[in-house]
Design a protein around this motif. Structure first.
Motif, short mmCIF file in Angstrom:
data_model
loop_
_atom_site.label_atom_id
_atom_site.label_comp_id
_atom_site.label_asym_id
_atom_site.label_seq_id
_atom_site.Cartn_x
_atom_site.Cartn_y
_atom_site.Cartn_z
N ALA A 298 37.65 -31.72 92.07
CA ALA A 298 38.26 -32.96 92.83
C ALA A 298 37.70 -34.24 91.48
O ALA A 298 36.71 -34.32 91.77
CB ALA A 298 38.54 -33.71 93.81
N TYR A 299 38.81 -34.99 91.43
CA TYR A 299 38.00 -35.85 90.33
C TYR A 299 38.73 -36.82 91.14
O TYR A 299 39.55 -37.40 91.56
CB TYR A 299 38.96 -35.84 89.06
N LYS B 195 39.42 -38.34 81.96
CA LYS B 195 37.88 -38.11 82.41
C LYS B 195 37.19 -37.01 82.31
O LYS B 195 35.88 -36.87 81.77
CB LYS B 195 38.51 -36.98 83.58
N GLY B 196 37.75 -36.39 80.91
CA GLY B 196 36.61 -36.03 79.95
C GLY B 196 36.51 -34.36 80.01
O GLY B 196 37.35 -33.80 80.78
N VAL C 222 31.97 -32.98 77.98
CA VAL C 222 32.49 -34.13 76.93
C VAL C 222 32.74 -35.36 78.27
O VAL C 222 33.84 -35.23 79.10
CB VAL C 222 34.05 -34.49 76.47
N ALA C 223 32.40 -36.43 77.67
CA ALA C 223 32.26 -37.85 78.99
C ALA C 223 33.20 -38.52 78.84
O ALA C 223 34.48 -38.36 78.40
CB ALA C 223 30.91 -38.82 78.26
N ALA C 224 33.39 -39.53 79.84
CA ALA C 224 34.52 -39.69 80.13
C ALA C 224 35.04 -41.05 79.69
O ALA C 224 33.88 -41.68 78.39
CB ALA C 224 34.16 -40.93 81.67
N ALA D 205 42.02 -29.13 81.89
CA ALA D 205 42.51 -30.08 81.81
C ALA D 205 43.56 -29.68 82.56
O ALA D 205 44.34 -28.57 82.61
CB ALA D 205 43.04 -30.82 80.65
N ALA D 206 44.30 -30.66 83.27
CA ALA D 206 45.85 -30.08 84.01
C ALA D 206 47.08 -29.39 82.95
O ALA D 206 47.44 -30.49 81.87
CB ALA D 206 46.74 -31.25 84.43
N PRO D 207 47.15 -28.59 83.10
CA PRO D 207 48.17 -28.27 82.45
C PRO D 207 50.01 -28.42 82.13
O PRO D 207 49.71 -29.26 82.81
CB PRO D 207 48.78 -26.42 83.16
#
Length: 504
Positions: free
Chosen positions: A431-432, A421-422, A403-405, A31-33
């Motif tokens: 990229a998401y 996003k999980g 881990v699912a969305a 995940a983004a910090p």
């Protein structure tokens, strides 16, 4: 002003590639910090030093008073320089933590025509026009994300008309030449900081560019320009200096002009890096607005890595072996900015590379290599330039989710749902993208595919953000989101459960 390569490398030496930096480029996505408090943000380009900054001592003394007033953290730099009207200037920053470790994935906001700076230059960034800075607001704020090495760039393009700006100073160390009425005081002041953090926590730099009407055009022709690679930063601790090849290419043979530099370096397979050069003319002055041609997977090199700059990929059908009629597999072109710098997005799209080297200075493999030899030119044969051969190691893994969305928020018209996003594994950078669905049947399970026909779902046109505001058409329906994760090795899907109840 004569620019020294030694000075440039000293300025940006802190961002030389390390195994830790390379590992960050190929580590599993997370995940983004969170915004880092107390980051150290240094200016890489343009290179500003005692030879090209205006009234340096006075301006730094002023900055020190701002530190004393606790408006900014310790270490603030305030530097003023000059560029011709209409110039493009690329501001590149390195962002590190208190221990000097790069901070990848951080959102950095650039304040443009900063508040209180009296900046009124007409500039654009990312296609957005900056307003004049006022006592109450910046002219524009733009956010970009740091790369795997903690670097981030912003391209500032001046749009002022000739004849409306300052006169050219006799020396860039002098004060700006401004009329008594101040109407031609045309400058742009910029300040980077960690998005979401307190600006006064960051140890950062204020840069101010004054735009002037040149008294004469840049000298031409340029006979023997010098082109030195500045990014990635390569030295004897993180790459292999091939003095033997320099001698072979330009002393024993006249294949290249004297002064060629040759290095080999390792990068992670699938990594994206900024490739940058500093170009100077025959007198050592920055060469502005010059077209730089970069030969990728160069002729006679037998390079085989898959490379792209986002628009021009290498063409493996072109024979670049040591044969008659050997060809480059790609040509990239760029234009130097107002300080003689030029930048390229260098992206390797292989998924399987060489075995990891024992060290960054270990000899490159003689067989089974995955590499790209790159060489820049301005004058097609008369340049003193740096040739680099990048070797790519490791395996680039496609995204897979653990881990699912999921969706959070109130299922009511007018409320906003948020997609999570999980958790994904795979080689960064991933990229998401998001796609929202309106369904007639409740979705009780998560899947790794788009909704099946039995779910009776239809895509909500144009809704591709991680948030979705519910509208009247959603009433009585269920809503779910599909997250797509993509990197050069492949794509993964994660379909969330639907809202637990129908939208009310």
């Amino acid at each position: 002003m004569k620019f020294s390569l030694k000075r440039i490398l000293a300025t940006i030496g802190a961002v030389a590639l390390t195994f830790a930096g390379l590992a960050a480029a190929s580590s599993p996505a997370t995940a983004a910090p969170a915004p880092y408090k107390g980051a150290y943000i240094t200016l890489l380009t343009p290179t500003l030093d005692e030879t090209n900054t205006s009234e340096a001592a006075m301006n730094q003394a002023m900055a020190n008073t701002w530190i004393d007033a606790t408006w900014f953290a310790t270490g603030l730099k305030y530097q003023r320089s000059f560029a011709p009207v209409g110039s493009t200037v690329v501001f590149t920053y390195h962002v590190a933590d208190k221990d000097g470790n790069a901070l990848p994935g951080q959102s950095i906001t650039l304040r443009i025509n900063k508040q209180y700076s009296t900046s009124q230059a007409a500039v654009t960034v990312d296609g957005q026009n900056a307003k004049p800075g006022t006592a109450s607001a910046d002219g524009l704020r733009v956010a970009h994300i740091t790369d795997a090495n903690g670097n981030v760039s912003f391209t500032v393009i001046n749009k002022d008309a000739p004849g409306t700006v300052e006169h050219e100073p006799a020396s860039f160390t002098d004060a700006p030449v401004i009329s008594v009425d101040g109407l031609d005081d045309i400058h742009c002041q910029v300040l980077p900081y960690i998005t979401g953090a307190q600006e006064k926590d960051d140890h950062t730099v204020i840069s101010e560019i004054h735009y002037y009407d040149p008294t004469s055009s840049d000298p031409a022709p340029v006979t023997n320009p010098t082109i030195r690679q500045t990014l990635p930063v390569l030295n004897d601790t993180n790459s292999i200096h091939r003095a033997d090849l320099e001698n072979l290419f330009s002393v024993q043979n006249n294949w290249y002009p004297s002064g060629i530099g040759v290095r080999q370096a390792y990068l992670p397979t699938g990594s994206r890096n900024t490739l940058a050069y500093h170009v100077t003319d025959d007198n050592g002055k920055p060469l502005r607005n010059a077209t730089v041609t970069v030969h990728v997977n160069k002729a006679n090199s037998s390079s085989n890595a898959k490379m792209t700059n986002g628009t021009t990929p290498t063409d493996a059908t072109k024979n670049n072996g040591n044969v008659a009629g050997s060809q480059d597999q790609a040509i990239w072109t760029g234009t130097t900015d107002g300080f003689g710098n030029v930048f390229f997005d260098m992206h390797n799209t292989d998924t399987v590379g060489e075995a990891a080297p024992a060290s960054l200075t270990a000899a490159v493999p003689t067989t089974g290599g995955v590499f790209s030899q790159i060489y820049p030119e301005v004058t097609a044969g008369a340049d003193h330039a740096d040739m680099t051969e990048f070797h790519f190691f490791g395996t680039f893994k496609a995204p897979t989710r653990s881990v699912a969305a999921s969706i959070s928020g109130t299922a009511k018209v007018g409320k906003t749902l948020t997609a999570k996003k999980g958790t994904w594994a795979g080689t960064a950078t991933i990229a998401y993208t998001y796609k929202w669905y309106r369904c007639s049947v409740v979705g009780k399970t998560v899947t790794t595919a788009a909704p099946a026909s039995s779910a009776k779902c239809s895509a909500i046109t144009g809704k591709t953000l991680p948030t979705y505001k519910l509208v009247a058409a959603d009433k009585g329906k269920f809503v779910r989101v599909l997250v797509t994760a993509t990197n050069p090795a492949g794509t993964g899907l994660s379909l969330s459960k639907s809202t637990a109840t129908k939208i009310g």
